[in-house]
Scaffold this motif. Structure first.
Motif, PDB file in Angstrom:
ATOM      1  N   SER A 154       0.829  -1.207   0.000  1.00  0.00           N
ATOM      2  CA  SER A 154       0.000   0.000   0.000  1.00  0.00           C
ATOM      3  C   SER A 154       0.865   1.259   0.000  1.00  0.00           C
ATOM      4  O   SER A 154       0.350   2.362   0.145  1.00  0.00           O
ATOM      5  CB  SER A 154      -0.907   0.011   1.239  1.00  0.00           C
ATOM      6  N   ASP A 208      -3.081  -9.713   7.810  1.00  0.00           N
ATOM      7  CA  ASP A 208      -3.502 -10.213   9.128  1.00  0.00           C
ATOM      8  C   ASP A 208      -4.039 -11.637   9.039  1.00  0.00           C
ATOM      9  O   ASP A 208      -3.918 -12.418   9.987  1.00  0.00           O
ATOM     10  CB  ASP A 208      -4.568  -9.306   9.744  1.00  0.00           C
ATOM     11  N   THR A 211      -5.147  -0.850  -0.999  1.00  0.00           N
ATOM     12  CA  THR A 211      -5.426   0.200  -0.020  1.00  0.00           C
ATOM     13  C   THR A 211      -4.797  -0.222   1.299  1.00  0.00           C
ATOM     14  O   THR A 211      -4.504  -1.415   1.520  1.00  0.00           O
ATOM     15  CB  THR A 211      -6.947   0.374   0.182  1.00  0.00           C
ATOM     16  N   ILE A 212      -4.568   0.721   2.191  1.00  0.00           N
ATOM     17  CA  ILE A 212      -3.995   0.399   3.496  1.00  0.00           C
ATOM     18  C   ILE A 212      -4.876  -0.600   4.238  1.00  0.00           C
ATOM     19  O   ILE A 212      -4.388  -1.544   4.876  1.00  0.00           O
ATOM     20  CB  ILE A 212      -3.810   1.685   4.333  1.00  0.00           C
ATOM     21  N   GLU A 213      -6.195  -0.411   4.116  1.00  0.00           N
ATOM     22  CA  GLU A 213      -7.137  -1.292   4.804  1.00  0.00           C
ATOM     23  C   GLU A 213      -7.052  -2.723   4.275  1.00  0.00           C
ATOM     24  O   GLU A 213      -7.039  -3.688   5.053  1.00  0.00           O
ATOM     25  CB  GLU A 213      -8.571  -0.771   4.635  1.00  0.00           C
ATOM     26  N   ASN A 214      -6.979  -2.859   2.958  1.00  0.00           N
ATOM     27  CA  ASN A 214      -6.908  -4.197   2.367  1.00  0.00           C
ATOM     28  C   ASN A 214      -5.573  -4.877   2.657  1.00  0.00           C
ATOM     29  O   ASN A 214      -5.519  -6.092   2.864  1.00  0.00           O
ATOM     30  CB  ASN A 214      -7.124  -4.132   0.854  1.00  0.00           C
ATOM     31  N   GLU A 215      -4.515  -4.084   2.641  1.00  0.00           N
ATOM     32  CA  GLU A 215      -3.200  -4.654   2.961  1.00  0.00           C
ATOM     33  C   GLU A 215      -3.200  -5.246   4.367  1.00  0.00           C
ATOM     34  O   GLU A 215      -2.718  -6.364   4.595  1.00  0.00           O
ATOM     35  CB  GLU A 215      -2.117  -3.589   2.848  1.00  0.00           C
ATOM     36  N   LYS A 216      -3.753  -4.490   5.320  1.00  0.00           N
ATOM     37  CA  LYS A 216      -3.819  -4.964   6.698  1.00  0.00           C
ATOM     38  C   LYS A 216      -4.730  -6.184   6.814  1.00  0.00           C
ATOM     39  O   LYS A 216      -4.389  -7.174   7.477  1.00  0.00           O
ATOM     40  CB  LYS A 216      -4.320  -3.851   7.622  1.00  0.00           C
ATOM     41  N   LYS A 217      -5.862  -6.125   6.161  1.00  0.00           N
ATOM     42  CA  LYS A 217      -6.827  -7.231   6.232  1.00  0.00           C
ATOM     43  C   LYS A 217      -6.232  -8.520   5.687  1.00  0.00           C
ATOM     44  O   LYS A 217      -6.323  -9.592   6.307  1.00  0.00           O
ATOM     45  CB  LYS A 217      -8.089  -6.845   5.456  1.00  0.00           C
TER      46      LYS A 217
END
Length: 307
Positions: A152, A238, A229-235
């Motif tokens: 991201s 994880d 996106t930052i959110e998808n990378e984290k999701k």
């Protein structure tokens, strides 16, 4: 006199070879001791070097893990007396690869030689600067982004091996439909890009390649990278490393290894950096992190981490 000198040198060489350890103690729990022939046993402890003629004594309920220079390891958990030289007959040797294996190898070398110079270490670990390492039928001339990179970050430094004698390269970024988004001449083996600006903030898969008119082996097929996106990378990352709250060093290295193998290189690097910071006295861990950075061409970051 010459004959005596030859005998002395031969004996000296044999003595030097005998001093090279075969293993080190990676983990020990319970009552284990190590002795040399004719000497009293001493309690086995973590990071203790173990030599060919040493004798290991394990009491009931004891487990000890020994690691060799190639990250191969033995787990002994049966009470008894073991000659180091006979271990290969007594236990199944397992091998580690990836991040954990690199750490175990470097821990062996750290115990023998803790005073590495950065330039020496870099030369031992950095990818070659002329031509890539062949992987299958490809040339492997591109260093970073790796094929399938998931990230991201807003900026990427594209890096590749030197393949052109004239250092004249043609660098191209495509979208998945093959449309050229960037095409430019470059006289270097790295190119920083504000990828968010170039891609106008759009996530998705993109491809890149670098070629030259006078190059040696160069991959013609573009390598793809995935902007998230930052959110998808984290999701997504994880999901690969489910936390239990009781991760030891080995478990955390395995998590980093899993992230790396799934091409979450930036996430893996951030975790690695955090792990080094909470283990400030672990020289082998620092060196394994620096080696990780050098693998992807992050020389400035590697030098900074070393310092």
């Amino acid at each position: 006199m010459k004959c005596l000198m030859v005998i002395f040198l031969f004996a000296f060489c044999l003595q030097g070879q005998a001093q090279i350890p075969d293993y080190y103690v990676y983990l020990v729990s319970g009552d284990a001791s190590i002795s040399k022939p004719g000497a009293k046993p001493i309690a086995a402890k973590q990071n203790q070097l173990v030599y060919k003629n040493d004798i290991l004594i394990l009491k009931k309920g004891t487990e000890i893990t020994l690691v060799d220079k190639d990250a191969g390891f033995f787990v002994l958990n049966t009470a008894g007396t073991y000659k180091t030289i006979d271990l290969v007959k007594k236990a199944t040797k397992k091998n580690n690869d990836g991040v954990t294996g690199k750490y175990l190898k470097l821990l062996f070398h750290e115990l023998l030689d803790p005073n590495h110079d950065f330039e020496k270490f870099k030369n031992e670990n950095i990818a070659g600067v002329w031509g890539g390492v062949s992987r299958g039928d490809g040339c492997g001339n591109r260093i970073f982004p790796v094929n399938g990179l998931k990230t991201s970050v807003s900026s990427i430094i594209f890096r590749w091996h030197k393949t052109s004698p004239s250092s004249n390269y043609i660098f191209v970024i495509y979208d998945v439909d093959g449309k050229e988004l960037v095409k430019m001449n470059v006289k270097d083996t790295l190119l920083p890009f504000n990828i968010a600006e170039i891609l106008q903030g759009n996530s998705g898969k993109y491809l890149w390649r670098v070629t030259s008119n006078d190059g040696t082996c160069e991959d013609e097929v573009p390598t793809y990278f995935d902007i998230l996106t930052i959110e998808n990378e984290k999701k997504l990352s994880d999901k690969l490393v489910v936390e239990t709250g009781s991760e030891n060093l080995e478990k955390q290295l395995q998590q980093i290894d899993k992230l790396e193998k799934n091409a979450f290189i930036n996430v893996a690097s951030a975790r690695y950096s955090a792990l080094v910071k909470v283990n400030p006295g672990n020289g082998a861990l620092l060196k394994s992190y620096v080696s990780f950075l050098l693998k992807y061409g992050f020389e400035k970051e590697a030098a900074s981490a070393w310092r």
